[in-house]
Write a protein that holds these residues in place. Structure first.
Motif, PDB file in Angstrom:
ATOM      1  N   ILE A   1      19.091  12.049  59.217  1.00  0.00           N
ATOM      2  CA  ILE A   1      20.088  12.001  58.558  1.00  0.00           C
ATOM      3  C   ILE A   1      19.951  12.756  57.103  1.00  0.00           C
ATOM      4  N   ALA A   2      18.652  13.076  56.801  1.00  0.00           N
ATOM      5  CA  ALA A   2      18.318  14.012  55.533  1.00  0.00           C
ATOM      6  C   ALA A   2      19.133  15.364  55.626  1.00  0.00           C
ATOM      7  N   VAL A   3      19.488  15.596  56.835  1.00  0.00           N
ATOM      8  CA  VAL A   3      20.057  17.055  57.070  1.00  0.00           C
ATOM      9  C   VAL A   3      21.398  16.949  56.378  1.00  0.00           C
ATOM     10  N   TRP A   4      22.236  16.074  56.385  1.00  0.00           N
ATOM     11  CA  TRP A   4      23.321  15.819  56.003  1.00  0.00           C
ATOM     12  C   TRP A   4      23.572  15.802  54.396  1.00  0.00           C
ATOM     13  N   ARG A   5      22.537  15.479  53.840  1.00  0.00           N
ATOM     14  CA  ARG A   5      22.360  15.434  52.233  1.00  0.00           C
ATOM     15  C   ARG A   5      22.303  16.959  51.609  1.00  0.00           C
ATOM     16  N   CYS A   6      21.705  17.732  52.447  1.00  0.00           N
ATOM     17  CA  CYS A   6      21.544  19.177  51.901  1.00  0.00           C
ATOM     18  C   CYS A   6      22.368  20.022  52.459  1.00  0.00           C
ATOM     19  N   TYR A   8      22.815  23.257  52.569  1.00  0.00           N
ATOM     20  CA  TYR A   8      22.264  24.364  53.613  1.00  0.00           C
ATOM     21  C   TYR A   8      21.774  23.913  54.743  1.00  0.00           C
ATOM     22  N   LEU A   9      20.873  22.803  54.757  1.00  0.00           N
ATOM     23  CA  LEU A   9      20.564  22.409  56.145  1.00  0.00           C
ATOM     24  C   LEU A   9      21.835  21.880  56.980  1.00  0.00           C
ATOM     25  N   ARG A  10      22.822  21.531  56.447  1.00  0.00           N
ATOM     26  CA  ARG A  10      23.965  20.960  57.083  1.00  0.00           C
ATOM     27  C   ARG A  10      24.651  22.182  58.087  1.00  0.00           C
ATOM     28  N   TRP A  11      24.679  23.395  57.373  1.00  0.00           N
ATOM     29  CA  TRP A  11      25.229  24.508  57.954  1.00  0.00           C
ATOM     30  C   TRP A  11      24.476  24.935  59.196  1.00  0.00           C
ATOM     31  N   VAL A  12      23.096  25.012  58.791  1.00  0.00           N
ATOM     32  CA  VAL A  12      22.159  25.309  59.827  1.00  0.00           C
ATOM     33  C   VAL A  12      22.399  24.467  60.916  1.00  0.00           C
ATOM     34  N   ALA A  13      22.367  23.074  60.950  1.00  0.00           N
ATOM     35  CA  ALA A  13      22.612  22.086  61.803  1.00  0.00           C
ATOM     36  C   ALA A  13      23.831  22.496  62.728  1.00  0.00           C
TER      37      ALA A  13
END
Length: 107
Positions: A1-6, A8-13
């Motif tokens: 869930i931490a991925v969706w807060r950042c 940059y990481l959201r686009w990588v995911a």
């Protein structure tokens, strides 16, 4: 869930998810190819021409929906759409006509 807060990481995911989906679809498409053991072998197929045949200097190319396939009087588990080429002068081919052909398998 931490991925969706950042952001940059959201686009990588999202990119990795799209890449995984594409790889899965490619694996599925390759699994539908003609088995390598049938390459160069004569197969007897029955089915219907689908779509419009394309004629060029190499020959006639067309989509064929296989309904039955045999090799040496043994039934094969081969069905569905395949692409065929008729080299040289081909007879008149029309969509939705049924044909019985002897073809040579090629990957």
């Amino acid at each position: 869930i931490a991925v969706w807060r950042c952001r940059y990481l959201r686009w990588v995911a999202v990119f990795l998810l799209g890449f995984a989906w594409g790889a899965l679809r490619a694996d599925f498409a390759l699994s539908l190819r003609l088995p390598q053991t049938l390459e160069g072998q004569d197969l007897h197929i029955k089915g219907m021409i689908t779509g419009l045949p394309r004629i060029d200097e190499e020959g006639t190319h067309f989509e064929f929906n296989v309904e039955e396939a045999q090799q040496d009087d043994k039934s094969l588990r081969l069905s569905g759409p395949i692409r065929l080429s008729w080299y040289g002068h081909a007879p008149m081919m029309e969509p939705c006509t049924r044909w019985q052909l002897t073809v040579r398998g090629r990957l």
